[in-house]
Design a protein around this motif. Structure first.
Motif, PDB file in Angstrom:
ATOM      1  N   UNK A  35       0.840  -1.213   0.000  1.00 20.82           N
ATOM      2  CA  UNK A  35       0.000   0.000   0.000  1.00 20.82           C
ATOM      3  C   UNK A  35       0.874   1.263   0.000  1.00 20.82           C
ATOM      4  N   UNK A  36       1.971   1.210   0.748  1.00 20.87           N
ATOM      5  CA  UNK A  36       2.884   2.362   0.742  1.00 20.87           C
ATOM      6  C   UNK A  36       3.486   2.561  -0.651  1.00 20.87           C
ATOM      7  N   UNK A  37       3.829   1.464  -1.295  1.00 21.22           N
ATOM      8  CA  UNK A  37       4.405   1.573  -2.651  1.00 21.22           C
ATOM      9  C   UNK A  37       3.381   2.179  -3.607  1.00 21.22           C
ATOM     10  N   UNK A  38       2.113   1.810  -3.432  1.00 24.85           N
ATOM     11  CA  UNK A  38       1.056   2.417  -4.267  1.00 24.85           C
ATOM     12  C   UNK A  38       0.982   3.923  -4.002  1.00 24.85           C
ATOM     13  N   UNK A  60       3.099  10.399  -9.711  1.00 25.80           N
ATOM     14  CA  UNK A  60       2.275  10.728 -10.892  1.00 25.80           C
ATOM     15  C   UNK A  60       1.525  12.035 -10.690  1.00 25.80           C
ATOM     16  N   UNK A  61       0.865  12.133  -9.547  1.00 23.73           N
ATOM     17  CA  UNK A  61      -0.001  13.280  -9.294  1.00 23.73           C
ATOM     18  C   UNK A  61       0.793  14.590  -9.294  1.00 23.73           C
ATOM     19  N   UNK A  62       2.007  14.522  -8.765  1.00 16.16           N
ATOM     20  CA  UNK A  62       2.800  15.751  -8.641  1.00 16.16           C
ATOM     21  C   UNK A  62       3.796  15.945  -9.778  1.00 16.16           C
ATOM     22  N   UNK A  63       3.762  15.052 -10.742  1.00 19.88           N
ATOM     23  CA  UNK A  63       4.664  15.179 -11.894  1.00 19.88           C
ATOM     24  C   UNK A  63       6.132  15.151 -11.496  1.00 19.88           C
ATOM     25  N   UNK A  64       6.476  14.285 -10.538  1.00 21.42           N
ATOM     26  CA  UNK A  64       7.874  14.239 -10.068  1.00 21.42           C
ATOM     27  C   UNK A  64       8.718  13.368 -11.000  1.00 21.42           C
ATOM     28  N   UNK A  65       9.973  13.801 -11.178  1.00 18.21           N
ATOM     29  CA  UNK A  65      10.913  12.991 -11.956  1.00 18.21           C
ATOM     30  C   UNK A  65      11.683  12.044 -11.047  1.00 18.21           C
ATOM     31  N   UNK A  66      11.898  12.514  -9.813  1.00 20.23           N
ATOM     32  CA  UNK A  66      12.664  11.702  -8.859  1.00 20.23           C
ATOM     33  C   UNK A  66      12.061  11.883  -7.467  1.00 20.23           C
ATOM     34  N   UNK A  89      11.509   0.466  -4.171  1.00 13.85           N
ATOM     35  CA  UNK A  89      11.207   1.239  -5.384  1.00 13.85           C
ATOM     36  C   UNK A  89      12.390   2.107  -5.831  1.00 13.85           C
ATOM     37  N   UNK A  90      13.525   1.960  -5.166  1.00 14.53           N
ATOM     38  CA  UNK A  90      14.706   2.738  -5.572  1.00 14.53           C
ATOM     39  C   UNK A  90      14.671   4.170  -5.084  1.00 14.53           C
ATOM     40  N   UNK A  91      13.854   4.446  -4.054  1.00 12.35           N
ATOM     41  CA  UNK A  91      13.779   5.809  -3.504  1.00 12.35           C
ATOM     42  C   UNK A  91      14.789   5.936  -2.357  1.00 12.35           C
ATOM     43  N   UNK A  92      15.787   6.851  -2.490  1.00 16.57           N
ATOM     44  CA  UNK A  92      16.778   6.991  -1.419  1.00 16.57           C
ATOM     45  C   UNK A  92      16.099   7.260  -0.085  1.00 16.57           C
ATOM     46  N   UNK A  93      16.636   6.687   0.999  1.00 20.59           N
ATOM     47  CA  UNK A  93      15.958   6.749   2.297  1.00 20.59           C
ATOM     48  C   UNK A  93      16.950   7.124   3.388  1.00 20.59           C
ATOM     49  N   UNK A 132      18.947  -4.961   0.271  1.00 16.88           N
ATOM     50  CA  UNK A 132      17.954  -4.421  -0.669  1.00 16.88           C
ATOM     51  C   UNK A 132      18.494  -3.163  -1.368  1.00 16.88           C
ATOM     52  N   UNK A 133      19.210  -2.344  -0.611  1.00 14.90           N
ATOM     53  CA  UNK A 133      19.730  -1.101  -1.204  1.00 14.90           C
ATOM     54  C   UNK A 133      20.732  -1.413  -2.317  1.00 14.90           C
ATOM     55  N   UNK A 134      21.481  -2.494  -2.121  1.00 12.25           N
ATOM     56  CA  UNK A 134      22.431  -2.899  -3.172  1.00 12.25           C
ATOM     57  C   UNK A 134      21.680  -3.422  -4.383  1.00 12.25           C
ATOM     58  N   UNK A 135      20.666  -4.219  -4.084  1.00 17.85           N
ATOM     59  CA  UNK A 135      19.902  -4.840  -5.167  1.00 17.85           C
ATOM     60  C   UNK A 135      19.206  -3.784  -6.038  1.00 17.85           C
ATOM     61  N   UNK A 136      18.721  -2.707  -5.409  1.00 16.51           N
ATOM     62  CA  UNK A 136      17.955  -1.706  -6.165  1.00 16.51           C
ATOM     63  C   UNK A 136      18.778  -0.433  -6.428  1.00 16.51           C
TER      64      UNK A 136
END
Ligand SMILES: NC(=O)c1ccc[n+]([C@@H]2O[C@H](COP(=O)([O-])OP(=O)(O)OC[C@H]3O[C@@H](n4cnc5c(N)ncnc54)[C@H](O)[C@@H]3O)[C@@H](O)[C@H]2O)c1
Length: 439
Positions: A148-151, A158-164, A213-217, A234-238
């Motif tokens: 659900x968080x990934x959704x 999408x809604x905010x037109x973000x590139x990253x 999802x490859x989002x830096x954390x 996981x961070x290495x994998x993605x």
């Protein structure tokens, strides 16, 4: 002269989305502050990415660009904020409640920040005993909640037109827990998510969703989050940058400024007693002994690592280090910290230093969140994945690869950060040697 290697860095053009799990005092002080800065109402004081410079080459060359001109960072005008909280108040309402910024300033940015509404949170009271909220997701398993968080993350993009996107945890401090078997590998962690394993904290579910999802954390609280083997894997994998933990703001910032000075002059230390009074929600959460334990662990390591008692036993062996936080509502976000430092000098003669820091917690933390978001996005574009130790500058308890002790000295941390930027550009690292001036 130094190691030269430039690194290909993808462009920072386009919009950066900054996701904040936990939209309380720190997060809303950041959001309102960035809008105020954009509108020319205030200065981003305390932010290295906005106000800092970097020296290049030799001193007579006088090349000192702004960091944001030197490396390619996201533009403050091209940022969208989003986040999650267990309370439904929008960023304006939450900022008013937090009481950090003056009403007058909040009113001038209200039109923009009141549109920022938190998404429903992943929360379990067992992990933050002093809080309960209704704005919370329901799920069949912890894996379902992660999905659900990934959704949410995809929809926000999408809604905010973000590139990253980048994420910085600004949620409450969870109770202290050591890593267990379920954290020891990605396979076990994912299995644990499917079985809703008790040892998986809500903050770890956010971290998993983002890193997957490859989002830096980056983790701004002291609880375990990305500093477990499963998340490193996981961070290495993605190919995702991760960093933590616990923003270095008031008292610990002072410690990492003063202690390197004592050590540089070989002044000994008999003891360092630190106490705080704090009246915001963070203070209330930390009033619970189990949440305080997370904080205590993250605060206590600092002096040992800087002073190295094993190398200087006559000066530092066995010093007393006590840290207390007391919840005192009238003080609000304006924390007061007292430090009593017992040092010793020539022939062992004792001296005392008292520090009384009347600070503003969220005012100190907000620029750190901004810098972390900017630099974590930079790291991702520079293909620097895994633990971002060069960002230790911002953390009380910096995450390091296994077997490596953390670097706590603020000045070494700053040199490491700036040299990392120089390295990515293929410039000489600054060693401060200066011998060439006398040849
Ligand atoms: N301000 C500082 O100087 C400083 C320094 C170091 C670390 N921190 C840490 O930063 C964090 C934020 O501090 P703050 O002063 O903004 O606290 P705060 O209590 O004002 O905000 C935290 C927010 O997180 C929310 N929250 C808790 N659990 C959540 C979850 N699972 N999902 C989504 N939201 C959740 C709470 O409802 C609250 O609104 C704390 O963990 C604090 O210890 C702050």
């Amino acid at each position: 002269m130094g190691l030269k290697r430039s690194v290909a860095v993808e462009s920072a053009e386009g919009k950066l989305g900054i996701l904040l799990p936990g939209m309380g005092a720190v997060a809303t002080t950041l959001i309102a502050g960035v809008v105020a800065v954009r509108r020319g109402l205030a200065q981003p004081i305390g932010s290295l990415t906005q106000m800092g410079t970097i020296r290049l080459g030799k001193r007579p060359e006088n090349r000192v660009p702004m960091i944001h001109d030197y490396v390619n960072l996201a533009d403050l005008n091209n940022i969208a904020f989003g986040g999650w909280d267990i309370f439904p108040e929008n960023a304006y309402e939450a900022a008013v409640k937090a009481g950090v910024l003056k009403q007058d300033l909040l009113d001038q940015v209200r039109d923009e920040i009141e549109k920022i509404e938190p998404m429903t949170a992943v929360f379990q009271q067992a992990w933050v005993k002093k809080l309960s909220g209704e704005h919370v997701k329901k799920g069949e398993s912890k894996m379902d909640l992660a999905e659900q968080l990934m959704d949410d993350i995809r929809a926000f993009k999408d809604k905010n037109g973000c590139d990253r996107l980048v994420a910085v945890w600004c949620g409450s401090t969870e109770v202290y827990r050591r890593p267990t078997e379920v954290h020891s590998s990605l396979a076990k962690f994912e299995e644990g998510l499917r079985n809703s394993h008790d040892d998986i904290a809500p903050s770890q579910i956010y971290a998993y969703a983002c890193v997957k999802l490859g989002v830096p954390y980056a983790n701004g609280a002291p609880n375990l989050s990305v500093d477990i083997p499963a998340m490193i894997e996981l961070s290495r994998q993605t190919n995702t940058p991760i960093a933590g933990k616990d923003f270095k703001t008031g008292q610990t910032l002072m410690k990492t400024i003063l202690a390197p000075g004592f050590k540089a002059r070989l002044l000994g230390l008999d003891g360092w007693y630190s106490t705080n009074i704090l009246g915001n929600r963070d203070g209330e959460v930390l009033d619970d002994p189990e949440s305080f334990r997370s904080k205590e662990v993250s605060k206590l390591g600092v002096l040992e690592h800087i002073l190295q008692p094993d190398k200087y036993p006559e000066l530092y062996e066995g010093f007393d280090h006590v840290v207390r936080i007391n919840y005192y509502p009238p003080r609000g976000d304006n924390k007061e910290g007292w430090d009593n430092i017992d040092i010793k000098g020539w022939l062992g003669y004792p001296m005392q230093i008292k520090v009384n820091f009347l600070c503003r917690d969220s005012i100190l933390a907000a620029p750190i969140v901004l810098d972390l978001a900017m630099f974590m996005d930079f790291a991702k574009r520079a293909n620097m994945h895994g633990i971002q130790e060069w960002l230790s500058f911002y953390f009380k308890s910096p995450q390091t690869p296994e077997g490596l002790y953390p670097e706590h000295d603020l000045f070494i941390q700053l040199m490491k950060l700036k040299n990392t930027l120089r390295y990515t550009k293929g410039d000489d690292l600054i060693t401060h040697l200066g011998a060439e001036y006398y040849d």
